[in-house]
Motif scaffolding. Structure first.
Motif, PDB file in Angstrom:
ATOM      1  N   ALA A  92     -31.310 -37.481  44.100  1.00  0.00           N
ATOM      2  CA  ALA A  92     -29.659 -36.701  44.814  1.00  0.00           C
ATOM      3  C   ALA A  92     -29.971 -35.202  43.614  1.00  0.00           C
ATOM      4  CB  ALA A  92     -28.461 -36.746  43.713  1.00  0.00           C
ATOM      5  N   ARG A  93     -30.318 -34.595  42.051  1.00  0.00           N
ATOM      6  CA  ARG A  93     -30.402 -34.226  41.242  1.00  0.00           C
ATOM      7  C   ARG A  93     -31.889 -33.017  41.821  1.00  0.00           C
ATOM      8  NH1 ARG A  93     -32.645 -34.016  35.832  1.00  0.00           N
ATOM      9  NH2 ARG A  93     -31.497 -36.871  36.206  1.00  0.00           N
ATOM     10  N   TYR A  94     -32.890 -33.603  42.310  1.00  0.00           N
ATOM     11  CA  TYR A  94     -34.236 -33.184  42.516  1.00  0.00           C
ATOM     12  C   TYR A  94     -34.361 -33.082  44.272  1.00  0.00           C
ATOM     13  CZ  TYR A  94     -36.107 -33.033  38.357  1.00  0.00           C
ATOM     14  OH  TYR A  94     -36.569 -33.277  36.356  1.00  0.00           O
ATOM     15  N   LYS A  95     -33.124 -33.072  44.991  1.00  0.00           N
ATOM     16  CA  LYS A  95     -32.994 -32.967  46.580  1.00  0.00           C
ATOM     17  C   LYS A  95     -33.419 -31.785  46.452  1.00  0.00           C
ATOM     18  CE  LYS A  95     -30.732 -33.699  50.651  1.00  0.00           C
ATOM     19  NZ  LYS A  95     -29.345 -34.592  50.635  1.00  0.00           N
ATOM     20  N   GLY A  96     -34.859 -31.649  48.191  1.00  0.00           N
ATOM     21  CA  GLY A  96     -35.272 -30.371  48.380  1.00  0.00           C
ATOM     22  C   GLY A  96     -35.796 -29.135  47.440  1.00  0.00           C
ATOM     23  N   LYS A  97     -36.063 -29.681  46.334  1.00  0.00           N
ATOM     24  CA  LYS A  97     -36.923 -29.254  45.333  1.00  0.00           C
ATOM     25  C   LYS A  97     -38.509 -29.726  45.651  1.00  0.00           C
ATOM     26  CE  LYS A  97     -33.464 -28.362  41.763  1.00  0.00           C
ATOM     27  NZ  LYS A  97     -33.263 -28.119  40.070  1.00  0.00           N
ATOM     28  N   ARG A  98     -39.716 -29.098  45.917  1.00  0.00           N
ATOM     29  CA  ARG A  98     -40.511 -29.495  46.730  1.00  0.00           C
ATOM     30  C   ARG A  98     -41.726 -28.654  45.796  1.00  0.00           C
ATOM     31  NH1 ARG A  98     -38.542 -33.178  47.789  1.00  0.00           N
ATOM     32  NH2 ARG A  98     -38.289 -33.691  49.845  1.00  0.00           N
ATOM     33  N   ASP A  99     -41.628 -27.401  44.504  1.00  0.00           N
ATOM     34  CA  ASP A  99     -42.600 -26.580  44.068  1.00  0.00           C
ATOM     35  C   ASP A  99     -43.006 -27.761  43.347  1.00  0.00           C
ATOM     36  OD1 ASP A  99     -41.004 -26.219  40.898  1.00  0.00           O
ATOM     37  OD2 ASP A  99     -39.303 -26.493  42.900  1.00  0.00           O
ATOM     38  N   PRO A 100     -44.397 -27.881  42.372  1.00  0.00           N
ATOM     39  CA  PRO A 100     -45.070 -28.214  41.570  1.00  0.00           C
ATOM     40  C   PRO A 100     -44.378 -29.497  40.384  1.00  0.00           C
ATOM     41  CG  PRO A 100     -46.998 -26.751  42.917  1.00  0.00           C
ATOM     42  CD  PRO A 100     -45.467 -26.779  42.899  1.00  0.00           C
ATOM     43  N   ASP A 101     -43.952 -27.480  39.771  1.00  0.00           N
ATOM     44  CA  ASP A 101     -42.760 -28.210  38.739  1.00  0.00           C
ATOM     45  C   ASP A 101     -41.642 -28.828  38.474  1.00  0.00           C
ATOM     46  OD1 ASP A 101     -45.472 -26.468  37.506  1.00  0.00           O
ATOM     47  OD2 ASP A 101     -43.300 -24.483  37.405  1.00  0.00           O
ATOM     48  N   SER A 102     -41.688 -29.250  39.777  1.00  0.00           N
ATOM     49  CA  SER A 102     -40.130 -29.462  39.794  1.00  0.00           C
ATOM     50  C   SER A 102     -40.550 -30.864  40.577  1.00  0.00           C
ATOM     51  CB  SER A 102     -39.452 -29.695  41.183  1.00  0.00           C
ATOM     52  OG  SER A 102     -39.002 -28.207  40.745  1.00  0.00           O
ATOM     53  N   LEU A 103     -42.058 -31.367  41.441  1.00  0.00           N
ATOM     54  CA  LEU A 103     -41.856 -32.655  41.496  1.00  0.00           C
ATOM     55  C   LEU A 103     -42.761 -33.557  40.333  1.00  0.00           C
ATOM     56  CD1 LEU A 103     -43.664 -31.895  44.615  1.00  0.00           C
ATOM     57  CD2 LEU A 103     -41.860 -33.409  44.149  1.00  0.00           C
ATOM     58  N   ARG A 104     -43.377 -32.981  39.721  1.00  0.00           N
ATOM     59  CA  ARG A 104     -44.429 -33.458  37.780  1.00  0.00           C
ATOM     60  C   ARG A 104     -42.569 -34.015  37.070  1.00  0.00           C
ATOM     61  NH1 ARG A 104     -46.330 -28.788  36.310  1.00  0.00           N
ATOM     62  NH2 ARG A 104     -48.008 -28.861  37.542  1.00  0.00           N
ATOM     63  N   ALA A 105     -42.183 -33.284  37.002  1.00  0.00           N
ATOM     64  CA  ALA A 105     -40.732 -33.282  36.477  1.00  0.00           C
ATOM     65  C   ALA A 105     -40.110 -34.567  36.738  1.00  0.00           C
ATOM     66  CB  ALA A 105     -39.736 -32.321  36.932  1.00  0.00           C
ATOM     67  N   LEU A 106     -40.131 -34.837  37.928  1.00  0.00           N
ATOM     68  CA  LEU A 106     -39.589 -35.678  39.279  1.00  0.00           C
ATOM     69  C   LEU A 106     -39.931 -37.065  38.795  1.00  0.00           C
ATOM     70  CD1 LEU A 106     -37.716 -36.829  40.400  1.00  0.00           C
ATOM     71  CD2 LEU A 106     -39.048 -36.606  42.628  1.00  0.00           C
ATOM     72  N   ALA A 107     -41.415 -37.003  38.781  1.00  0.00           N
ATOM     73  CA  ALA A 107     -42.362 -37.965  38.089  1.00  0.00           C
ATOM     74  C   ALA A 107     -41.602 -38.339  37.007  1.00  0.00           C
ATOM     75  CB  ALA A 107     -43.646 -37.889  38.668  1.00  0.00           C
ATOM     76  N   GLU A 108     -41.951 -37.431  36.068  1.00  0.00           N
ATOM     77  CA  GLU A 108     -42.155 -38.489  34.393  1.00  0.00           C
ATOM     78  C   GLU A 108     -40.236 -38.566  34.191  1.00  0.00           C
ATOM     79  OE1 GLU A 108     -44.208 -37.688  32.052  1.00  0.00           O
ATOM     80  OE2 GLU A 108     -45.309 -36.953  33.215  1.00  0.00           O
ATOM     81  N   GLU A 109     -39.552 -37.651  34.984  1.00  0.00           N
ATOM     82  CA  GLU A 109     -38.426 -38.545  34.520  1.00  0.00           C
ATOM     83  C   GLU A 109     -38.269 -40.118  35.814  1.00  0.00           C
ATOM     84  OE1 GLU A 109     -35.510 -37.430  33.147  1.00  0.00           O
ATOM     85  OE2 GLU A 109     -36.201 -36.576  32.372  1.00  0.00           O
TER      86      GLU A 109
END
Length: 279
Positions: free
Chosen positions: A76-93
């Motif tokens: 839910a926190r990363y919903k709508g975020k598709r930039d590389p940094d956000s995707l990388r942070a999501l995967a790490e989390e």
């Protein structure tokens, strides 16, 4: 040579050893009941060998349940975020949360490791029923197996028809037992122990119909498999039901309907203890 041949040969060794042990105790080597007990020995041996995987599966379900709310909040926190940094942070989390709660990367591995055993058992019974020796199941044992029958139905016979109404009745009973045990296990023990609240509607609906599809699949397969394999299915389904009942009652998945029942049961027991005389 098949990659599954070593497993088939190991299963054949279990059958042959059980047959030798039973006949040494006075059992008729060609009797259908002797061969049914040999099949039961395979079920017990295989399921005991796979028990660590079953335990790992329960631990995985519990770990996934503990991590689920955190992963949901993260999504839910990363919903709508598709930039590389956000995707990388999501995967790490995601990786961090999974590691924190003990969720293994190869969560489906316990189930995948069981599939070769089931397939090998099918090939073993099919080959022996067709008259082909397999490992320790030499020509003499294969011939004995081929002549054995259960309530008048040859264990090597395939399909619903071939031996009259008696044959049909026995096969139908075996199919109903195997399919019924599988349906009851899935519908009343596995599904209540599964978290499905956040699943997509289509997936939740699929889970509801899976028990019926499993039972129907057995009914269709019974038209082409040997009667001995139907016996194996009944015995294996009986073990699965007992094992699932233990998990459902004593080790339910946190947050599942089975876990809610466990908590309510413990609360009732606690109240009864407090109200009992002398408590």
């Amino acid at each position: 040579m098949s990659l599954l041949d070593p497993i088939s040969h190991a299963l054949a060794a279990v059958v042959a050893t059980a047959h030798t042990g039973l006949t040494s105790l006075g059992a008729d080597p060609g009797a259908g009941t002797t061969w049914v007990l040999c099949v039961a020995a395979v079920v017990v041996t295989v399921r005991l060998a796979l028990l660590p995987l079953a335990v790992q599966g329960v631990r995985l379900a519990h770990a996934s349940a503990r991590a689920r709310p955190h992963l949901k909040e993260l999504t839910a926190r990363y919903k709508g975020k598709r930039d590389p940094d956000s995707l990388r942070a999501l995967a790490e989390e995601r990786k961090r949360i999974s590691a924190e709660h003990g969720v293994p990367r190869l969560g489906c591995l316990p189930l995948l490791l069981q599939l070769p055993v089931w397939i090998s058992m099918y090939h073993l019974v099919s080959d022996v029923a067709g008259g082909s020796p397999v490992g320790a199941m030499d020509a003499g044992l294969v011939a004995s197996f081929g002549a054995a029958s259960l309530v008048g139905v040859p264990l090597a016979e395939r399909g619903y028809l071939g031996g009259g109404s008696g044959h049909l009745a026995v096969v139908v009973v075996l199919v109903v037992l195997a399919g019924g045990l599988s349906f009851v296990t899935q519908r009343f023990l596995v599904l209540p122990n599964t978290l499905s609240a956040d699943l997509p509607e289509a997936m939740a609906s699929a889970q509801q119909v899976m028990p019926l599809l499993s039972a129907l699949g057995m009914a269709v397969a019974a038209a082409v498999v040997p009667a001995a394999l139907l016996v194996y299915w009944v015995l294996n389904a009986t073990w699965t039901m007992g094992q699932s009942a233990v998990v459902w009652r004593y080790f339910p998945t946190p947050g599942s309907p089975a876990d809610v029942r466990r908590v309510a049961r413990e609360e009732r027991a606690g109240r009864a203890g407090r109200l009992s005389p002398g408590a």
